[in-house]
Design an enzyme around this catalytic site. Sequence first.
Site, PDB file in Angstrom:
ATOM      1  CG  ASN A 190      -1.964  -1.122   0.781  1.00 25.14           C
ATOM      2  OD1 ASN A 190      -2.177  -1.764   0.311  1.00 25.14           O
ATOM      3  ND2 ASN A 190      -1.997  -2.051   2.492  1.00 25.14           N
ATOM      4  CG  HIS A 209     -10.485  -2.560   7.074  1.00 32.38           C
ATOM      5  ND1 HIS A 209     -10.068  -2.529   8.547  1.00 32.38           N
ATOM      6  CD2 HIS A 209      -9.462  -2.161   6.306  1.00 32.38           C
ATOM      7  CE1 HIS A 209      -8.609  -2.962   8.668  1.00 32.38           C
ATOM      8  NE2 HIS A 209      -8.441  -2.837   7.033  1.00 32.38           N
ATOM      9  CD  GLU A 268     -12.811   0.746   3.698  1.00 35.91           C
ATOM     10  OE1 GLU A 268     -11.835   1.147   2.811  1.00 35.91           O
ATOM     11  OE2 GLU A 268     -13.222  -0.158   4.268  1.00 35.91           O
ATOM     12  CB  SER A 304      -8.938  -1.725   1.668  1.00 35.74           C
ATOM     13  OG  SER A 304     -10.458  -2.530   2.267  1.00 35.74           O
ATOM     14  CG  ASP A 326     -11.098   3.898   7.223  1.00 33.34           C
ATOM     15  OD1 ASP A 326     -10.057   4.753   6.229  1.00 33.34           O
ATOM     16  OD2 ASP A 326     -10.950   2.658   7.783  1.00 33.34           O
ATOM     17  CG  HIS A 374      -6.647   2.340  -0.042  1.00 38.00           C
ATOM     18  ND1 HIS A 374      -6.111   1.392   0.650  1.00 38.00           N
ATOM     19  CD2 HIS A 374      -7.022   1.699   1.760  1.00 38.00           C
ATOM     20  CE1 HIS A 374      -5.662   0.715   1.620  1.00 38.00           C
ATOM     21  NE2 HIS A 374      -6.738   0.536   2.315  1.00 38.00           N
ATOM     22  CE  LYS A 415      -3.642   1.136   4.654  1.00 37.37           C
ATOM     23  NZ  LYS A 415      -4.908   0.757   6.026  1.00 37.37           N
TER      24      LYS A 415
HETATM   25  C1  LIG Z   1      -5.054  -0.534   6.422  1.00 38.13           C
HETATM   26  C2  LIG Z   1      -6.920  -0.137   7.368  1.00 38.13           C
HETATM   27  C3  LIG Z   1      -6.988  -0.040   8.559  1.00 38.13           C
HETATM   28  C4  LIG Z   1      -6.609  -0.038   9.277  1.00 38.13           C
HETATM   29  O1  LIG Z   1      -4.735   1.382   8.961  1.00 38.13           O
HETATM   30  P1  LIG Z   1      -3.205   0.240   9.545  1.00 38.13           P
HETATM   31  O2  LIG Z   1      -2.802   1.417   9.827  1.00 38.13           O
HETATM   32  O3  LIG Z   1      -2.706  -1.052   9.170  1.00 38.13           O
HETATM   33  O4  LIG Z   1      -4.066  -0.567  11.261  1.00 38.13           O
HETATM   34  C5  LIG Z   1      -8.032   0.627   8.272  1.00 38.13           C
HETATM   35  N1  LIG Z   1      -9.513   1.056   7.490  1.00 38.13           N
HETATM   36  C6  LIG Z   1      -8.850   0.364   6.489  1.00 38.13           C
HETATM   37  C7  LIG Z   1      -9.715   0.672   5.192  1.00 38.13           C
HETATM   38  C8  LIG Z   1      -8.084   0.575   6.119  1.00 38.13           C
HETATM   39  O5  LIG Z   1      -7.741  -0.001   4.798  1.00 38.13           O
END
Ligand SMILES: *Cc1c(COP(=O)(O)O)cnc(C)c1O
Length: 388
Positions: free
Chosen positions: A50, A136, A175, A179, A204, A207, A239
């Site tokens: 990522n 997620h 999101e 993801s 969230d 990405h 990421k």
């Molecule tokens: C990767 C991810 C997370 C978690 O983040 P980390 O820092 O890897 O724990 C949370 N939400 C989404 C949508 C993700 O892709």
Amino acid sequence: MNSRFDFLRLNRQLEERREQHILRSCVCVDARTDSQISIGGREYVNFCSNDYLGLSGDPHLAEAWREGIRLWGCGSGASPLVTGLTRAHRDLQDEICDWLGVEDAILFNSGFAANQAVVKALNSKNTVIYADRLAHASLQEASVLSGARYVRFLHNDPASLESKISPQSGMIITEGVFSMDGDQAPLNRLYDIAQRSGNILFVDDAHGFGVHGSEGRGTVDLQGLRHRDIDVIMGTFGKALGTSGAFVAGSKDFIDYMINFSREYVYSTHMAPSVAYATLQAVKIVRSGEHLRRKLGENLRYFKRALEQLSLTASQSVTSIQPIVTGSSEKALQWSRELVNHGCYVSAIRHPTVPKNTARLRITITAGHSFEQIDKLTEGLFACLQLR
Ligand SMILES: *Cc1c(COP(=O)(O)O)cnc(C)c1O
């Protein structure tokens, strides 16, 4: 396995996973340079990280991390409310506020922890959580633990949300960029529904940050909204920003509430100050990183053209995440092995990470890839298509 575990049927559960081709195990990467990884004595191009802008190997960022250690030592030594919050953390929080135009922000060691913190602090058995079906695992997990009524709406379908929502009852969760599919949420529509129904909107954008919007401000910015219009924003540093950890941003009142009531925040050793110090540099690189986003765009166009020539049904995704859905887990594994034979590392994503019968290769294209490396992937995919 130890017979004292027998009553939990651990062996049985592992065996079932093996039979269904969904048993997982970790591989150990022995060495890494840019987008190349070495595993078990062989070199591969990494097409599943990522690290969308290729920043995890950026020498300036590594230098900033070293400088952070020189100034602050290693661990933070305490939780944020004790003495774990340093000037390095505060500077990063201020930079995030300036970058996104939000009132305040706090930091977490991971996005998973940040999501647990937000969802659990703001919900109880008296609230309802309306979450996109593909949200997620960290969001689903937290929702269940919060005790709230958990209502899922159809993926990226505002009409489905609208048919289920009650006024002032809780929180809408989505999101920014999904993801496993790389598609974007219709944030304007979700924002309207949140406004009209008096519910909280939580985005969230793990990405989206770094990749989308002006100065890499993410999906909210790309879709013409302002971050201060969204009640709660979560972004990760592991990421596109190339370090690790996460932030939660919103109004001053909301952040004060989190500092007082979020157990994940209060009872956990704060992020190492060197990580915060380096991440501040990462945000600055991202803000002025138009050249990186341009390179990523060129790589994506190059890859999508190659997919078309192979007549592979490319997803609609315009992001780094370019899934090729194989359906069965077996086929996803077979294709993944074939690509590995061609020197391209792509992992097979299977149930329960994605819904049953939607197993896929989750290919990620980054700004760190060269056209030659993408050609290698195309050749590998061509070989996959010859398999029976
Ligand atoms: C990767 C991810 C997370 C978690 O983040 P980390 O820092 O890897 O724990 C949370 N939400 C989404 C949508 C993700 O892709």
